[in-house]
Write an enzyme that holds these catalytic residues in place. Structure first.
Site, mmCIF file in Angstrom:
data_model
loop_
_atom_site.group_PDB
_atom_site.id
_atom_site.type_symbol
_atom_site.label_atom_id
_atom_site.label_comp_id
_atom_site.label_asym_id
_atom_site.label_seq_id
_atom_site.Cartn_x
_atom_site.Cartn_y
_atom_site.Cartn_z
ATOM 1 N N SER A 174 0.801 -1.241 0.000
ATOM 2 C CA SER A 174 0.000 0.000 0.000
ATOM 3 C C SER A 174 0.826 1.279 0.000
ATOM 4 C CB SER A 174 -0.923 0.024 1.204
ATOM 5 O OG SER A 174 -2.171 -0.495 0.823
ATOM 6 N N LYS A 177 0.638 3.413 -2.879
ATOM 7 C CA LYS A 177 -0.545 4.259 -3.106
ATOM 8 C C LYS A 177 -0.215 5.749 -2.969
ATOM 9 C CE LYS A 177 -3.956 0.813 -1.724
ATOM 10 N NZ LYS A 177 -3.864 -0.316 -0.860
ATOM 11 N N TYR A 301 -1.842 -1.861 -11.094
ATOM 12 C CA TYR A 301 -1.911 -1.658 -9.636
ATOM 13 C C TYR A 301 -1.154 -2.764 -8.889
ATOM 14 C CZ TYR A 301 -3.908 -1.978 -4.942
ATOM 15 O OH TYR A 301 -4.064 -2.108 -3.583
ATOM 16 N N TYR A 353 -4.929 3.184 7.175
ATOM 17 C CA TYR A 353 -6.165 2.400 7.074
ATOM 18 C C TYR A 353 -7.182 2.919 8.087
ATOM 19 C CZ TYR A 353 -2.757 -0.669 4.847
ATOM 20 O OH TYR A 353 -1.751 -1.163 4.065
ATOM 21 N N VAL A 371 0.724 -3.790 3.654
ATOM 22 C CA VAL A 371 0.529 -5.100 4.290
ATOM 23 C C VAL A 371 1.785 -5.978 4.280
ATOM 24 C CG1 VAL A 371 -1.970 -5.293 4.053
ATOM 25 C CG2 VAL A 371 -0.510 -6.041 2.176
HETATM 26 N N1 GLN Z 1 -1.710 -5.121 -2.856
HETATM 27 C C1 GLN Z 1 -2.491 -5.072 -1.660
HETATM 28 C C2 GLN Z 1 -3.973 -5.194 -1.960
HETATM 29 O O1 GLN Z 1 -4.451 -4.618 -2.866
HETATM 30 C C3 GLN Z 1 -2.193 -3.777 -0.959
HETATM 31 C C4 GLN Z 1 -3.002 -3.629 0.275
HETATM 32 C C5 GLN Z 1 -2.257 -3.029 1.410
HETATM 33 O O2 GLN Z 1 -1.050 -2.951 1.502
HETATM 34 N N2 GLN Z 1 -3.065 -2.668 2.367
HETATM 35 O O3 GLN Z 1 -4.677 -5.889 -1.292
#
Ligand code: GLN
Length: 543
Positions: A174, A177, A301, A353, A371
């Protein structure tokens, strides 16, 4: 852009114009710098000594700014290459602002050794924290060793410290992002981007199947919003070129080429029902730009999430954000200030989050987690921190990472809304012994001890060499009564006033005579003659 060149004060600047001897306004600055490093006043300094000085304050040998110093070593076979003044000057000219800040103790975190020691302590303390569990919804992530742990920091001056598994690669997940959002902003501007994605916290899990009342993803820091930002990065271009663009951006942010975990990408793509569901749900709501290819966007993505970097690199990327978009090591501008401002704002409200509100309350700093157990935290205008520890709490944040942030806020005045009277916490920006009184005491002590190197370093901080301590004794008094000829010479040559009197109305010359230091007395007599005391006020020379 050379940010380091913008320091104020007596920062020497390199010039392209031809220099003629005696007609160089920066000569005295460079001489002072040379003297500040030439501890034994030998007229030469060992290049390795200079490098170890730099390393002590966090400017490490693999720093691109230091490379010219290392390359010079190649010309000189012997490792302990000596530099005379001219050699020193030509080598440091391109980084003179940095060197001047090092000599003057004016780097972003002046007591960098203190910070590094705290980071090591926090790391050691948290070894026993084994709560949480590794993400397993992406099969490849479940295979990492959960005990791995790294913390890394990088200041806006590029001072770095790292502890633990800081060279082990992990996937961005994430954290990609935040940078995807920056890239979309750079390309389209804030108005266009936010036609497609909101900027409110969602209040639900990062992969929840939900959109805001306008049928848009809540924000760019959760899956739906990040998929949307991916659709905005070079839309219509070849996927290969779009991915290269993201990889190059990470290279510019970190100063090093990132890796790529193809197995993680394949494993995520094979188990991505939720992300597919989110994308179709957004398409149903007309959220995507026209002509968006959903499957390609999702693949893009997943690929961005599978980019691999190390904790060291992530700290530099965080420092680039802290530094308003300019990489502190390469001094390259990666993002505009306004892009960074928007990104940091959303990191504060949405970066952790469904823990973002609590994190904003307790820590207050912009942060983004992934994650893989990765986390980057930004202290704007000061430093970036990264943590990597794969065990996650139930909200998907790294357990040790959150604890590192709690410790930092406990130790340092970094919470942006902390009360100013919070004296229990350390101020990272404060120079060790920065109070004038402390510097003067240090100067007097060093002068009395005959520690010329320390006297020079203190002089480089700009402390008044004629200043007196609590007994009204100046550095010259102390050096004179101890017979420290070289220190007396240095102080006089640098404008220290020989006419000051202490509590007993004694001048440094009186001290030298009383204690039988003939050489020193001669020097002081000559200097006093050059600068007679103001009439009627014994010893009250220049103020
Ligand atoms: N690639 C992961 C997903 O889309 C990223 C999520 C994350 O790091 N929270 O589920």
């Amino acid at each position: 852009m050379d940010q380091a060149g913008q320091g104020k004060g007596r920062t020497p600047r390199s010039r392209n114009t031809q220099r003629t001897p005696g007609d160089d306004p920066y000569e005295s600055d460079y001489l002072a710098l040379f003297a500040a490093f030439d501890d034994d006043a030998s007229g030469t300094l060992e290049r390795d000594e200079l490098l170890s000085h730099l390393a002590e304050v966090g400017i490490l040998p693999d720093d691109p700014r230091v490379q010219p110093l290392l390359e010079a070593a190649g010309d000189v076979p012997d490792q302990g290459a000596s530099l005379d003044y001219a050699g020193f000057r030509s080598l440091i000219e391109p980084i003179s602002a940095l060197i001047s800040r090092v000599a003057g103790g004016r780097l972003a975190v002046p007591d960098f050794g203190g910070l590094a020691a705290d980071i090591d302590r926090i790391y050691a303390d948290l070894q026993s924290e084994t709560g949480g569990k590794v993400a397993d919804y992406i099969p490849q992530l479940a295979q990492v060793d959960p005990d791995q742990f790294a913390i890394s920091v990088c200041t806006v001056d590029g001072q770095r410290h790292t502890v633990g598994d800081a060279d082990e690669p992990f996937c961005l997940q994430s954290i990609s992002k935040a940078i995807g959002y920056c890239l979309a902003l750079e390309e389209h501007g804030v108005d266009k981007v936010h036609q497609h994605v909101g900027r409110e916290p969602s209040g639900v899990a990062f992969n929840a199947l939900t959109l805001n009342p306008r049928g848009r993803p809540h924000n760019p820091m959760i899956n739906a919003g990040a998929i949307m930002c991916c659709s905005l990065i070079r839309p219509g271009g070849l996927l290969a070129d779009r991915f290269d663009h993201v990889m190059r951006t990470w290279e510019r942010l970190t100063g090093r080429r990132p890796g790529y975990a193809n197995a993680t990408y394949l494993s995520e793509r094979a188990t991505a029902d939720r992300n597919f569901a989110l994308a179709y749900f957004m398409r149903e709501n007309g959220a995507f730009p026209r002509d968006t290819d959903i499957v390609e966007t999702l693949e893009f993505y997943f690929q961005c999430c599978s980019i691999e970097i190390t904790a060291q690199m992530l700290a530099v990327a965080a420092a680039t954000l802290a530094n308003g978009g300019v990489n502190p090591l390469t001094r390259e501008r990666v993002f505009s200030e306004v892009t960074v401002q928007h990104c940091l704002s959303l990191m504060v409200s949405c970066g952790m989050y469904d823990y973002s509100g609590e994190f904003a309350f307790t820590v207050g700093l912009p942060a983004k987690s992934g994650v893989a157990g990765d986390l980057m935290v930004v202290v704007p205008q000061l430093l970036g921190v990264s943590v990597w520890s794969p065990r996650l709490d139930e909200l998907g944040n790294t357990v040790r990472g959150i604890e590192v942030c709690n410790r930092l806020v406990e130790l340092y005045q970094v919470h942006p809304h902390a009360t100013s009277a919070d004296a229990a916490r350390k101020d990272l920006r404060k120079r060790r012994g920065a109070d004038t009184a402390e510097l003067v005491t240090a100067l007097c002590w060093a002068a009395g001890q005959g520690d010329l190197g320390e006297v020079r370093r203190l002089a480089a901080t700009g402390v008044d060499l004629s200043a007196a301590n609590y007994d009204l004794r100046t550095a010259l008094h102390l050096a004179a009564s101890e017979g420290r000829t070289d220190v007396v010479e240095y102080l006089l040559a640098h404008g220290a006033d020989p006419g000051r009197v202490d509590r007993r109305q004694a001048t440094p010359l009186d001290d030298a005579e009383r204690d039988g230091h003939g050489d020193v007395a001669d020097l002081l007599r000559a200097a006093t003659k050059r600068r007679p005391p103001v009439k009627g006020q014994k010893g009250k020379g220049r103020r």
